[in-house]
Design a protein around this motif. Structure first.
Motif, PDB file in Angstrom:
ATOM      1  N   ASP A 206      16.908  10.376   9.855  1.00 53.44           N
ATOM      2  CA  ASP A 206      15.679  11.145   9.990  1.00 53.44           C
ATOM      3  C   ASP A 206      14.474  10.359   9.467  1.00 53.44           C
ATOM      4  N   ALA A 207      14.655   9.617   8.402  1.00 56.82           N
ATOM      5  CA  ALA A 207      13.567   8.795   7.864  1.00 56.82           C
ATOM      6  C   ALA A 207      13.247   7.634   8.803  1.00 56.82           C
ATOM      7  N   LEU A 208      14.252   7.141   9.519  1.00 53.54           N
ATOM      8  CA  LEU A 208      14.031   6.039  10.461  1.00 53.54           C
ATOM      9  C   LEU A 208      13.020   6.416  11.538  1.00 53.54           C
TER      10      LEU A 208
ATOM     11  N   ARG B 292       7.633   0.078  12.097  1.00 56.82           N
ATOM     12  CA  ARG B 292       8.366  -0.690  11.098  1.00 56.82           C
ATOM     13  C   ARG B 292       9.852  -0.552  11.322  1.00 56.82           C
ATOM     14  N   LYS B 293      10.600  -1.563  10.873  1.00 60.46           N
ATOM     15  CA  LYS B 293      12.056  -1.527  10.949  1.00 60.46           C
ATOM     16  C   LYS B 293      12.680  -1.242   9.589  1.00 60.46           C
ATOM     17  N   THR B 294      11.882  -1.297   8.545  1.00 58.36           N
ATOM     18  CA  THR B 294      12.366  -1.095   7.187  1.00 58.36           C
ATOM     19  C   THR B 294      11.943   0.280   6.683  1.00 58.36           C
ATOM     20  N   LEU B 295      12.913   1.031   6.154  1.00 58.13           N
ATOM     21  CA  LEU B 295      12.593   2.333   5.581  1.00 58.13           C
ATOM     22  C   LEU B 295      11.829   2.150   4.285  1.00 58.13           C
TER      23      LEU B 295
END
Length: 137
Positions: free
Chosen positions: A94-96, A104-107
Motif C-alpha cells: 500500500d505504501a508503494l 520513486r522506487k524507494t519507500l
C-alpha cells in the motif's frame, strides 16, 4: 519410498506467482502419495523454520519480553511470524502506491504515513511513531 522435493527457504522472484497459476514450491507433493509433504498433525519445528521468512528465535524472544507471556509454543511463534510477514507485505504494497505516485522506487516514511492515513485497516497505527525522525541541523 516416496520421492520428496525439497523447497528453498525463500523462492526466487521468478518463482513468485501473483496470478495464482504457478504452484508454490513450498507446497510440494510427494509423487506416490499424492498428498502434501506435511502429514496431519502439528508441523515440526524444522518445517516452521522453512516456511517462515522472519527468524523464529527473535520472534519468540520478543514474545517472551512481554511480562504476561510465560510460555510460547512453536506453533504460536510461527503464527505470529506469519501474521507479521503478511502485515508487513500488506502495508509495504500500500505504501508503494504512494512512492510510485511520487515517481520513486524507494519507500519513505511519508509513504507509510500516507498509507496509514488513507487505509481504514491501518487506523490503529495513526498517531504512533515507529521511526525516529532525524534532526535537521
Amino acid at each position: 519410498m516416496a520421492a520428496v522435493v525439497a523447497a528453498p527457504a525463500v523462492p526466487a522472484e521468478s518463482e513468485l506467482d501473483r496470478s495464482g497459476t504457478e504452484e508454490d514450491p513450498r507446497e510440494a507433493v510427494s509423487e506416490e502419495e499424492g498428498c502434501p509433504q506435511q502429514q496431519a498433525g502439528a508441523p515440526s519445528s524444522a518445517s516452521h523454520n522453512r516456511l517462515a521468512k522472519l527468524p523464529l528465535a527473535r520472534i519468540k524472544a520478543l514474545m517472551k519480553a512481554d511480562p504476561d507471556v510465560t510460555l510460547a509454543s512453536q506453533d504460536s511463534v510461527f503464527a505470529i511470524a506469519k501474521a507479521t510477514e503478511l502485515f508487513v507485505e500488506t502495508i509495504a504494497k500500500d505504501a508503494l502506491v504512494y512512492a510510485q505516485q511520487g515517481k520513486r522506487k524507494t519507500l519513505q516514511r511519508k509513504d507509510l504515513d500516507n498509507a496509514i492515513d488513507a487505509i481504514d485497516e491501518f487506523a490503529f497505527l495513526e498517531g504512533k511513531s515507529f521511526f525516529k525522525k532525524k534532526k535537521k541541523h
